[in-house]
Design an enzyme around this catalytic site. Structure first.
Site, PDB file in Angstrom:
ATOM      1  N   GLN A 261      -3.304   6.756 -10.931  1.00 43.06           N
ATOM      2  CA  GLN A 261      -2.911   5.984  -9.757  1.00 43.06           C
ATOM      3  C   GLN A 261      -3.730   6.347  -8.522  1.00 43.06           C
ATOM      4  O   GLN A 261      -3.968   5.508  -7.658  1.00 43.06           O
ATOM      5  CB  GLN A 261      -1.419   6.175  -9.480  1.00 43.06           C
ATOM      6  CG  GLN A 261      -0.531   5.506 -10.518  1.00 43.06           C
ATOM      7  CD  GLN A 261      -0.819   4.015 -10.629  1.00 43.06           C
ATOM      8  OE1 GLN A 261      -0.649   3.254  -9.681  1.00 43.06           O
ATOM      9  NE2 GLN A 261      -1.278   3.583 -11.801  1.00 43.06           N
TER      10      GLN A 261
ATOM     11  N   HIS B 265      -6.912   4.255  -7.363  1.00 45.94           N
ATOM     12  CA  HIS B 265      -6.826   2.975  -6.656  1.00 45.94           C
ATOM     13  C   HIS B 265      -7.659   2.974  -5.385  1.00 45.94           C
ATOM     14  O   HIS B 265      -8.309   1.981  -5.058  1.00 45.94           O
ATOM     15  CB  HIS B 265      -5.374   2.658  -6.298  1.00 45.94           C
ATOM     16  CG  HIS B 265      -4.634   1.917  -7.362  1.00 45.94           C
ATOM     17  ND1 HIS B 265      -4.853   0.592  -7.631  1.00 45.94           N
ATOM     18  CD2 HIS B 265      -3.665   2.317  -8.219  1.00 45.94           C
ATOM     19  CE1 HIS B 265      -4.054   0.199  -8.616  1.00 45.94           C
ATOM     20  NE2 HIS B 265      -3.331   1.220  -8.993  1.00 45.94           N
TER      21      HIS B 265
ATOM     22  N   GLU C  28       6.454   2.856  -4.391  1.00 49.90           N
ATOM     23  CA  GLU C  28       6.138   1.587  -5.039  1.00 49.90           C
ATOM     24  C   GLU C  28       6.346   1.707  -6.548  1.00 49.90           C
ATOM     25  O   GLU C  28       7.025   0.894  -7.168  1.00 49.90           O
ATOM     26  CB  GLU C  28       4.689   1.221  -4.733  1.00 49.90           C
ATOM     27  CG  GLU C  28       4.210  -0.036  -5.433  1.00 49.90           C
ATOM     28  CD  GLU C  28       2.721  -0.277  -5.253  1.00 49.90           C
ATOM     29  OE1 GLU C  28       2.261  -1.369  -5.637  1.00 49.90           O
ATOM     30  OE2 GLU C  28       2.011   0.620  -4.749  1.00 49.90           O
ATOM     31  N   HIS C  29       5.738   2.731  -7.132  1.00 49.52           N
ATOM     32  CA  HIS C  29       5.886   3.016  -8.564  1.00 49.52           C
ATOM     33  C   HIS C  29       6.629   4.338  -8.716  1.00 49.52           C
ATOM     34  O   HIS C  29       6.275   5.322  -8.073  1.00 49.52           O
ATOM     35  CB  HIS C  29       4.530   3.163  -9.253  1.00 49.52           C
ATOM     36  CG  HIS C  29       3.583   2.040  -9.000  1.00 49.52           C
ATOM     37  ND1 HIS C  29       2.542   2.128  -8.091  1.00 49.52           N
ATOM     38  CD2 HIS C  29       3.513   0.805  -9.539  1.00 49.52           C
ATOM     39  CE1 HIS C  29       1.865   0.998  -8.093  1.00 49.52           C
ATOM     40  NE2 HIS C  29       2.435   0.168  -8.945  1.00 49.52           N
TER      41      HIS C  29
ATOM     42  N   ASP D 103       1.251  -2.323 -14.589  1.00 47.22           N
ATOM     43  CA  ASP D 103       0.129  -2.894 -13.837  1.00 47.22           C
ATOM     44  C   ASP D 103      -0.586  -3.988 -14.616  1.00 47.22           C
ATOM     45  O   ASP D 103      -1.122  -4.928 -14.023  1.00 47.22           O
ATOM     46  CB  ASP D 103      -0.894  -1.799 -13.499  1.00 47.22           C
ATOM     47  CG  ASP D 103      -0.492  -0.964 -12.302  1.00 47.22           C
ATOM     48  OD1 ASP D 103       0.455  -1.341 -11.587  1.00 47.22           O
ATOM     49  OD2 ASP D 103      -1.138   0.074 -12.066  1.00 47.22           O
TER      50      ASP D 103
ATOM     51  N   HIS E 156      30.210 -28.813  19.569  1.00 47.64           N
ATOM     52  CA  HIS E 156      30.555 -28.536  18.174  1.00 47.64           C
ATOM     53  C   HIS E 156      32.020 -28.896  17.908  1.00 47.64           C
ATOM     54  O   HIS E 156      32.357 -29.519  16.891  1.00 47.64           O
ATOM     55  CB  HIS E 156      30.341 -27.040  17.861  1.00 47.64           C
ATOM     56  CG  HIS E 156      28.919 -26.666  17.588  1.00 47.64           C
ATOM     57  ND1 HIS E 156      27.925 -26.820  18.495  1.00 47.64           N
ATOM     58  CD2 HIS E 156      28.354 -26.136  16.464  1.00 47.64           C
ATOM     59  CE1 HIS E 156      26.782 -26.389  17.977  1.00 47.64           C
ATOM     60  NE2 HIS E 156      27.008 -25.976  16.732  1.00 47.64           N
TER      61      HIS E 156
END
Length: 435
Positions: free
Chosen positions: A249, A252, A319-320, A353, A412
């Site tokens: 990871q 990235h 995120e993960h 992924d 109203h």
């Protein structure tokens, strides 16, 4: 035992927001004012590409012919898995109606947006899987028109595998344009494309900022920053697998945080020994990204027990999130803040992924504390409707008139009054705000 950081990140993921914002605002304003011509100028400047912009069927077929058969089968396999999962998600959203009070029926409808714009990164890495994730979910949701947009390479165009994936997954048009200009083209409906109702897909800081600025005029999936990943591991975990997953990871990008949270100090120390060795063994670009991410953004945290580990993970809202620990059902029930969860060493973030079926467009930067990732639901409007008999409207009209007057909204209140007078002539109603 208090939480202990064996490795503390000296930096946190941030871009130069003000500079990026100014650049993006200038490009968007120019393209909106001058349309196709401006977008073409930015494409020539940033993409350095002057080929076909909206790919013809012949260009798509030519790109598909360049994709090896084995890779085609892999793309089709991944598409099938993502489609199956998206169809199961779609089935969880149902139209319904309910009689709220006798004679008044209210209901819900799930309506897909008409046009989706799917951005597929193609810079540092060619994200074939992003085409699968974004286009497939839009198709299953029922969008009438789907544009896939990806940056072309000078003199080459979009990676053929991205073109093939977007086509197989159901894109109606494929636009060879990257960055802010690509996002703008989909939003403003340039080059004969329909104006997008929603923009989805990951991208660099300029793409993310463009989506942020355009939000409100169009819907977006989320504002994504650098990807991040956290691993929860106990003494039963394999340190080599943990270290490999962290490195996988970290590649990235230079600012992609990875975190290890454990209650076993020996495991933590062994993982810290292994990670630099695994990084050194990567190809050059991947190695440079992973080394910077590990040096500047990674953290290794030792906790007292699994409850403290879970609380730490929830605070990070990654995120993960990977769990390589005993009693996976406990973790599944306890953890509450993550984009996507990977339970046990038999699965890994890379599976999600690329090919396992769950979506890889996920919340970053702690946003998993309040939202999930891309799904068919993001492309759908949940709208409501109601109808009533005259008798059924009576108690609602009475309550509406009184509440509206208490709020000071006389107009109203009178929309309720007039109905009561028409439907129940000669009857008296207490419609004042006073008790």
């Amino acid at each position: 035992m208090p939480t202990e950081y064996l490795k503390k990140a000296p930096r946190h993921s941030r871009s130069d927001a003000s500079e990026t914002r100014d650049i993006v605002r200038g490009i968007l304003d120019d393209i909106e004012a001058r349309g196709d011509a401006a977008a073409l100028e930015y494409a020539a400047k940033f993409d350095r590409y002057e080929g076909e912009l909206v790919l013809s069927p012949e260009a798509i077929a030519a790109a598909a012919a360049k994709v090896p058969e084995k890779l085609r089968r892999d793309i089709e396999f991944a598409h099938d898995n993502v489609r199956k999962f998206a169809e199961a998600q779609r089935a969880t959203v149902a139209d319904f109606e309910v009689e709220v009070v006798p004679g008044l029926i209210a209901g819900q409808k799930a309506i897909p947006v008409h046009a989706a714009g799917c951005y597929v990164p193609g810079g540092r890495y060619s994200h074939i899987a992003s085409a699968i994730m974004t286009v497939t979910t839009a198709k299953v949701a029922g969008c009438r028109n789907i544009v896939a947009c990806s940056p072309p390479r000078p003199g080459v165009g979009i990676n053929p595998a991205i073109v093939y994936a977007a086509h197989v997954c159901g894109a109606d048009q494929i636009l060879a344009m990257g960055g802010v200009q690509g996002v703008a083209a989909m939003t403003f409906g340039l080059f004969g494309l329909p104006k997008a109702n929603i923009l989805v897909g990951p991208g660099n800081q300029f793409v993310a900022e463009a989506k942020r600025m355009l939000f409100g005029r169009v819907g977006i999936d989320m504002i994504a920053g650098p990807t991040d990943s956290l691993i929860l591991a106990d003494a039963s975990a394999d340190p080599m697998i943990v270290a490999t997953d962290l490195v996988g990871q970290a590649e990235h990008g230079y600012n992609s945080p990875v975190w290890l949270v454990t209650d076993d100090r020996a495991l933590a120390e062994e993982v810290m020994r292994l990670v630099p060795l695994l990084i050194d063994d990567l190809p050059e670009v991947n190695r440079d990204n992973a080394a910077a991410a590990w040096r500047d953004y990674a953290e290794v945290i030792v906790c007292a027990d699994r409850e403290e580990m879970a609380a730490t993970s929830d605070a990070y809202a990654p995120e993960h999130l990977t769990v390589q620990a005993a009693d996976l059902d406990w973790w599944l029930g306890r953890l509450t803040c993550y984009g996507s969860l990977f339970l046990g060493e038999e699965t890994t973030v890379a599976f999600g992924d690329k090919a396992s079926g769950t979506n890889h467009v996920l919340p970053t930067g702690g946003a998993a504390s309040y939202t999930g990732g891309l799904s068919v639901h993001k492309y759908m409007k949940i709208v409501t409707w109601q109808r009533a008999t005259r008798e059924g409207s009576r108690p609602v009209a009475e309550a509406t008139a009184r509440i509206a007057r208490l709020e000071g909204m006389e107009g109203h209140a009178r929309t309720a009054d007039i109905r009561l007078r028409k439907y129940f002539p000669g009857q008296n109603f207490d419609l004042s705000a006073e008790g």
